[in-house]
Scaffold this motif. Structure first.
Motif, mmCIF file in Angstrom:
data_model
loop_
_atom_site.group_PDB
_atom_site.id
_atom_site.type_symbol
_atom_site.label_atom_id
_atom_site.label_comp_id
_atom_site.label_asym_id
_atom_site.label_seq_id
_atom_site.Cartn_x
_atom_site.Cartn_y
_atom_site.Cartn_z
ATOM 1 N N ILE A 65 62.189 17.630 -24.407
ATOM 2 C CA ILE A 65 62.637 18.977 -24.783
ATOM 3 C C ILE A 65 63.613 18.961 -25.957
ATOM 4 N N GLY A 66 64.085 17.772 -26.348
ATOM 5 C CA GLY A 66 64.913 17.655 -27.541
ATOM 6 C C GLY A 66 66.407 17.816 -27.316
ATOM 7 N N TYR A 67 66.816 18.034 -26.074
ATOM 8 C CA TYR A 67 68.238 18.201 -25.747
ATOM 9 C C TYR A 67 68.407 17.997 -24.246
ATOM 10 N N PRO A 68 69.647 17.850 -23.773
ATOM 11 C CA PRO A 68 69.853 17.616 -22.346
ATOM 12 C C PRO A 68 69.386 18.806 -21.505
ATOM 13 N N SER A 69 68.790 18.503 -20.374
ATOM 14 C CA SER A 69 68.340 19.560 -19.465
ATOM 15 C C SER A 69 69.544 20.297 -18.883
ATOM 16 N N PRO A 70 69.613 21.626 -19.039
ATOM 17 C CA PRO A 70 70.757 22.383 -18.516
ATOM 18 C C PRO A 70 70.949 22.224 -17.010
ATOM 19 N N ALA A 71 69.860 22.116 -16.257
ATOM 20 C CA ALA A 71 69.979 21.974 -14.799
ATOM 21 C C ALA A 71 70.700 20.683 -14.433
ATOM 22 N N ILE A 72 70.452 19.634 -15.205
ATOM 23 C CA ILE A 72 71.074 18.343 -14.915
ATOM 24 C C ILE A 72 72.509 18.294 -15.418
ATOM 25 N N ALA A 125 71.731 11.114 -21.000
ATOM 26 C CA ALA A 125 72.604 9.935 -21.041
ATOM 27 C C ALA A 125 73.632 10.055 -22.164
ATOM 28 N N SER A 126 73.203 10.523 -23.322
ATOM 29 C CA SER A 126 74.151 10.739 -24.424
ATOM 30 C C SER A 126 75.228 11.730 -24.009
ATOM 31 N N TYR A 127 74.797 12.769 -23.333
ATOM 32 C CA TYR A 127 75.730 13.801 -22.861
ATOM 33 C C TYR A 127 76.746 13.198 -21.892
ATOM 34 N N MET A 170 66.057 21.885 -2.522
ATOM 35 C CA MET A 170 64.768 21.812 -3.203
ATOM 36 C C MET A 170 64.333 23.262 -3.412
ATOM 37 N N GLU A 171 64.714 23.800 -4.550
ATOM 38 C CA GLU A 171 64.473 25.215 -4.793
ATOM 39 C C GLU A 171 64.196 25.455 -6.279
ATOM 40 N N THR A 172 63.570 26.582 -6.567
ATOM 41 C CA THR A 172 63.256 26.902 -7.956
ATOM 42 C C THR A 172 64.523 26.867 -8.800
ATOM 43 N N ALA A 173 64.486 26.107 -9.875
ATOM 44 C CA ALA A 173 65.658 25.976 -10.751
ATOM 45 C C ALA A 173 65.883 27.278 -11.513
ATOM 46 N N TYR A 174 67.074 27.833 -11.380
ATOM 47 C CA TYR A 174 67.392 29.089 -12.080
ATOM 48 C C TYR A 174 67.741 28.825 -13.544
ATOM 49 N N ASN A 175 68.049 27.559 -13.865
ATOM 50 C CA ASN A 175 68.502 27.232 -15.221
ATOM 51 C C ASN A 175 67.549 26.264 -15.922
ATOM 52 N N SER A 176 66.250 26.392 -15.625
ATOM 53 C CA SER A 176 65.247 25.650 -16.394
ATOM 54 C C SER A 176 65.273 26.116 -17.847
ATOM 55 N N ILE A 177 64.720 25.285 -18.718
ATOM 56 C CA ILE A 177 64.562 25.724 -20.106
ATOM 57 C C ILE A 177 63.558 26.885 -20.121
ATOM 58 N N PRO A 178 63.618 27.757 -21.106
ATOM 59 C CA PRO A 178 62.748 28.944 -21.111
ATOM 60 C C PRO A 178 61.266 28.637 -20.912
ATOM 61 N N GLU A 179 60.784 27.560 -21.529
ATOM 62 C CA GLU A 179 59.361 27.223 -21.437
ATOM 63 C C GLU A 179 58.939 26.809 -20.028
ATOM 64 N N ARG A 180 59.898 26.448 -19.183
ATOM 65 C CA ARG A 180 59.562 25.966 -17.841
ATOM 66 C C ARG A 180 60.122 26.868 -16.740
ATOM 67 N N GLN A 181 60.549 28.056 -17.101
ATOM 68 C CA GLN A 181 61.104 28.972 -16.105
ATOM 69 C C GLN A 181 60.092 29.224 -14.991
ATOM 70 N N GLY A 182 60.538 29.050 -13.760
ATOM 71 C CA GLY A 182 59.698 29.310 -12.599
ATOM 72 C C GLY A 182 58.770 28.179 -12.217
ATOM 73 N N SER A 183 58.732 27.106 -13.015
ATOM 74 C CA SER A 183 57.786 26.017 -12.734
ATOM 75 C C SER A 183 58.471 24.719 -12.326
#
Length: 205
Positions: free
Chosen positions: A21-28, A53-55, A171-184
């Motif tokens: 995705i080119g940047y750290p995952s917000p959920a993580i 890891a950089s983050y 184990m639940e739908t991530a509310y802070n997925s990146i826009p392209e993966r919202q709900g998935s």
């Protein structure tokens, strides 16, 4: 198709990096921002370009270990983070990894493994985590592909798999997925079952 080192290296050289995705995952990053112990030992398997890891490194976490089948992303990470210890960059098969970790971060690694290895994945995670350690991260909650990665799945099958070994805290739908993966995506947080919890699970069958 053999998902070996050559397969993944070829993906990097041909720039077939759909998982990146080119940047750290917000959920993580949001989860790890709540971890106060900067000495926590952290493993990121199938790390790829390892933005998380950089983050974490810049946030003061110095016991971060990166593992990838391909040397390409590890070399790139080392060039971009020259002060990161090379001894903490592991160019090995995940199933050959050794050690005990406080946190193992799942980020598009599970979906890169052949589905027949999912039981082995769970067992290896159990082996690598400290008694109070946690497996945290994201899993795809959609079908995706059958013949090549990324391989998808559903919450129900994940629960059945992981409940054999772990207490599933979340184990639940991530509310802070990146826009392209919202709900998935599902955000997961699990820890090793206690002997008492294992006994209860065994008595259910």
């Amino acid at each position: 198709m053999e998902l070996n080192e050559s397969y993944w290296t070829d993906r990097y050289y041909s720039n077939q990096l759909g998982w990146d995705i080119g940047y750290p995952s917000p959920a993580i990053t949001e989860f790890m921002d709540k971890v106060k112990d900067k000495n926590a030992k952290i493993l990121i398997p199938g790390c790829g370009n390892a933005y998380e890891a950089s983050y974490l490194w810049k946030k003061g976490f110095k016991n971060v270990y990166l593992l990838d089948f391909s040397a390409v992303p590890l070399n790139k990470f080392s060039e971009e983070n020259p002060d990161f210890p090379k001894s903490q960059l592991w160019n090995i098969n995940f199933f050959d990894a050794e050690g005990k970790f406080d946190y193992i971060i799942e980020q598009t690694f599970f979906c890169a493994l052949s589905p027949e290895l999912r039981e082995d994945y769970a067992e290896k995670m159990l082996e690598l985590l400290k008694p109070e350690g946690q497996l945290v991260g994201l899993l795809f909650n959609i079908p995706l592909f059958d013949g090549h990665p990324p391989f998808g799945g559903r919450r129900e099958e994940y629960e059945k798999l992981f409940a054999q070994y772990f207490e599933i805290i979340k184990m639940e739908t991530a509310y802070n997925s990146i826009p392209e993966r919202q709900g998935s995506e599902l955000f997961i947080k699990m820890k090793i079952k206690t002997p008492k919890q294992n006994l209860v699970s065994q008595n259910q069958y």
